[in-house]
Write a protein that holds these residues in place. Structure first.
Motif, PDB file in Angstrom:
ATOM      1  N   ALA A 143       4.847  10.062  -5.678  1.00  0.00           N
ATOM      2  CA  ALA A 143       6.052  10.883  -5.787  1.00  0.00           C
ATOM      3  C   ALA A 143       6.640  10.770  -7.183  1.00  0.00           C
ATOM      4  CB  ALA A 143       7.084  10.436  -4.749  1.00  0.00           C
ATOM      5  N   THR A 144       6.642   9.549  -7.708  1.00  0.00           N
ATOM      6  CA  THR A 144       7.162   9.331  -9.060  1.00  0.00           C
ATOM      7  C   THR A 144       6.230   9.915 -10.108  1.00  0.00           C
ATOM      8  OG1 THR A 144       8.273   7.312  -8.359  1.00  0.00           O
ATOM      9  CG2 THR A 144       7.871   7.566 -10.703  1.00  0.00           C
ATOM     10  N   ALA A 166       0.828  -1.203   0.000  1.00  0.00           N
ATOM     11  CA  ALA A 166       0.000   0.000   0.000  1.00  0.00           C
ATOM     12  C   ALA A 166       0.865   1.257   0.000  1.00  0.00           C
ATOM     13  CB  ALA A 166      -0.929  -0.002   1.222  1.00  0.00           C
ATOM     14  N   THR A 167       1.943   1.218   0.789  1.00  0.00           N
ATOM     15  CA  THR A 167       2.851   2.365   0.830  1.00  0.00           C
ATOM     16  C   THR A 167       3.528   2.576  -0.513  1.00  0.00           C
ATOM     17  OG1 THR A 167       3.255   2.011   3.191  1.00  0.00           O
ATOM     18  CG2 THR A 167       4.842   3.382   2.012  1.00  0.00           C
ATOM     19  N   SER A 168       3.905   1.475  -1.180  1.00  0.00           N
ATOM     20  CA  SER A 168       4.555   1.620  -2.485  1.00  0.00           C
ATOM     21  C   SER A 168       3.597   2.224  -3.503  1.00  0.00           C
ATOM     22  CB  SER A 168       5.071   0.266  -2.979  1.00  0.00           C
ATOM     23  OG  SER A 168       4.012  -0.594  -3.354  1.00  0.00           O
ATOM     24  N   ILE A 169       2.306   1.937  -3.358  1.00  0.00           N
ATOM     25  CA  ILE A 169       1.318   2.505  -4.287  1.00  0.00           C
ATOM     26  C   ILE A 169       1.163   4.002  -4.046  1.00  0.00           C
ATOM     27  CG2 ILE A 169      -1.134   2.551  -4.891  1.00  0.00           C
ATOM     28  CD1 ILE A 169      -1.158  -0.478  -4.516  1.00  0.00           C
ATOM     29  N   LEU A 197       8.753   1.522 -11.550  1.00  0.00           N
ATOM     30  CA  LEU A 197       9.014   0.116 -11.220  1.00  0.00           C
ATOM     31  C   LEU A 197       9.056  -0.099  -9.708  1.00  0.00           C
ATOM     32  CD1 LEU A 197      11.803  -0.666 -13.848  1.00  0.00           C
ATOM     33  CD2 LEU A 197       9.448  -1.531 -13.872  1.00  0.00           C
ATOM     34  N   SER A 198       9.107   0.993  -8.964  1.00  0.00           N
ATOM     35  CA  SER A 198       9.190   0.897  -7.501  1.00  0.00           C
ATOM     36  C   SER A 198       7.988   0.197  -6.885  1.00  0.00           C
ATOM     37  CB  SER A 198       9.332   2.297  -6.889  1.00  0.00           C
ATOM     38  OG  SER A 198       8.195   3.091  -7.186  1.00  0.00           O
ATOM     39  N   ILE A 199       6.874   0.104  -7.619  1.00  0.00           N
ATOM     40  CA  ILE A 199       5.703  -0.587  -7.070  1.00  0.00           C
ATOM     41  C   ILE A 199       6.053  -2.041  -6.744  1.00  0.00           C
ATOM     42  CG2 ILE A 199       3.374  -1.414  -7.637  1.00  0.00           C
ATOM     43  CD1 ILE A 199       2.907   1.154  -9.143  1.00  0.00           C
ATOM     44  N   ILE A 200       6.992  -2.623  -7.514  1.00  0.00           N
ATOM     45  CA  ILE A 200       7.456  -3.985  -7.218  1.00  0.00           C
ATOM     46  C   ILE A 200       8.053  -4.048  -5.817  1.00  0.00           C
ATOM     47  CG2 ILE A 200       9.089  -5.797  -7.908  1.00  0.00           C
ATOM     48  CD1 ILE A 200       8.851  -4.725 -10.779  1.00  0.00           C
TER      49      ILE A 200
END
Length: 489
Positions: A190-191, A182-185, A330-333
């Protein structure tokens, strides 16, 4: 809730309500707006603002460094403020203040001409004419820089509330095993903000003036406030959160209660002095100190890098920057990987997160070859910076959620603020140091490792950025080698 029930709920996740993802969507858009607002200056100063006010790299470095200081100190206060006001009101105050601060930048030209001439009734165009006629450029520089610093101060005070409030909201709406995802989403905002900025802001500035780019982007925060006001409430009180979804959200309560020495959480407030007693606080703070500055350097200085080294203006740099931040998505990975380690490898959330963070810490090492290979094509450093940015955002999503792993919900925003302060101090050092180094390298035509002038300066900073993550991980792991939740706070 029994462990069996928890597993059953987890396995039947598809049948649950999904309102928690609507809240995650709100956090995503808040973070997008947050990064759009802070990017306006970096995308307009070189082509539009610096010629008007006669700024140098050092002037810009001073502004960005002070923003980092203001942001760092404000994070410490913002975390306490969000815990005190609670999530809903705290977030509203934060985004309201930073939206005002974003719009204030637009009036720095009018204020500069007003201070220097006493005429405060000039519009944007009139103030430009007056400023261009003033022969004492040092006075113009001094006044304009001070005014932009004030606008950045207001922006920083408000923006500091975003991540403490967002991390606290994530802890309210997601079980521990899902928080990194959830945090990565929401952190991908930011991206996306950084991605949208170069393909919108320079063109707004070119068509309507740099002032309007601050006003138009700054106004987005006021729109978001309306959605937050009507969509957010605590999950246990929210009419759109089903009983099944609430049980899924709160599945960690049983597991935590089985920890030896567990003390049920109370509503009492947590003091800063209490927080600093724990190694977990220092581990989080050091990890942020070592790595936040890398992201801020790439965010604030990549447009200037493409201008200084490759001669691109802000519109020419739009495509490379767009590609760079597309790679960063790609950070969502990075949010999914710890969940894989927990579900498939049987690790606890902290172990899974630290394993993932170690993997991400190796990717920024590519920055060591960004400048050496940059002579082939500017696309090589652009792609490498994008990969390093993706690694940072993956790292960031996980280091934020270590707070939720270790600390009770009542302390999450405060601990996040402490880490943010440390990260801001690191950002201050790298932004101020970069401005001074780049001007020195340019003025002296400095030689270093085969590079000359400002290229030598960028090679030095890229090299520093490359090793920060492994250093941060090693210290964090030595301070907190295994999962150790705080049960006595």
């Amino acid at each position: 809730m029994s462990q069996k029930e928890s597993v059953t709920i987890s396995q039947n996740n598809k049948s649950l309500g999904k309102y928690r993802w609507s809240i995650c969507g709100l956090l995503f858009f808040a973070t997008t707006i947050n990064y759009l607002d802070r990017q306006v200056l970096s995308l307009t100063w070189s082509d539009f603002i610096a010629p008007e006010f006669h700024w140098t790299n050092n002037d810009y470095g001073n502004i960005t460094a002070l923003f980092s200081i203001f942001y760092a100190i404000s994070l410490l206060v913002a975390g306490r403020f969000v815990d005190w006001m609670d999530t809903k009101k705290g977030f509203l105050w934060a985004i309201g203040i930073w939206s005002i601060g974003a719009c204030l930048h637009a009036f720095c030209g009018i204020a500069t001409s007003g201070i220097l001439t006493g005429n405060w009734l000039l519009g944007f165009g009139g103030s430009k004419e007056v400023i261009s006629s003033i022969s004492d450029t040092s006075l113009v520089i001094s006044v304009s820089v001070d005014l932009f610093i004030f606008a950045r101060f207001v922006l920083a005070v408000g923006e500091a509330g975003n991540f403490p409030a967002a991390i606290k909201t994530t802890a309210e709406y997601f079980p521990k095993k899902d928080r990194a995802f959830a945090t990565s989403i929401f952190n991908a905002g930011a991206t996306v903000g950084a991605l949208a900025a170069p393909v919108t802001i320079p063109f707004i500035a070119k068509s309507f003036g740099w002032e309007m780019s601050f006003i138009i982007i700054g106004a987005l925060g006021f729109i978001w406030m309306g959605f937050w006001l009507f969509m957010y409430d605590k999950p246990e009180r929210h009419r759109k959160v089903s009983v099944e979804e609430l049980a899924y959200i709160q599945q960690d309560d049983f597991a935590d209660s089985q920890v030896e020495g567990f003390v049920p959480e109370t509503s009492s407030k947590v003091s800063l002095a209490e927080c600093f007693k724990y190694k977990q606080t220092w581990a989080f703070a050091f990890g942020k100190f070592m790595t936040d500055g890398v992201w801020w350097f790439f965010l604030f200085w990549t447009p200037a890098y493409l201008s200084s080294v490759y001669g691109m203006d802000s519109t020419e740099a739009a495509l490379p920057l767009f590609v760079l931040y597309m790679i960063t998505l790609l950070s969502i990975i990075g949010g999914w990987l710890p969940t894989y380690f927990v579900d498939k490898k049987g690790m606890n959330p902290y172990e899974g997160r630290m394993r993932a963070m170690l993997i991400f810490a190796f990717f920024p090492l590519l920055a060591l070859i960004a400048q050496p290979l940059g002579y082939i094509s500017y696309w090589i450093p652009v792609i490498i910076i994008g990969i390093a940015g993706a690694a940072h955002q993956s790292w960031s999503a996980n280091i934020f959620t270590t707070v939720g792993d270790m600390f009770p919900k009542k302390a999450i925003a405060t601990i996040t603020g402490i880490g943010g302060l440390a990260g801001g101090l690191g950002s201050t050092l790298i932004n101020k140091g970069s401005g001074v180094l780049f001007d020195y390298a340019k003025d002296t035509n400095m030689l270093f490792m085969g590079f000359k002038g400002i290229e030598a300066g960028y090679f030095i900073i890229f090299s520093i950025c490359a090793v920060c993550y492994l250093t941060g991980w090693l210290v964090m792991k030595s301070l907190v080698p295994k999962y150790s939740p705080i049960t006595d706070l």
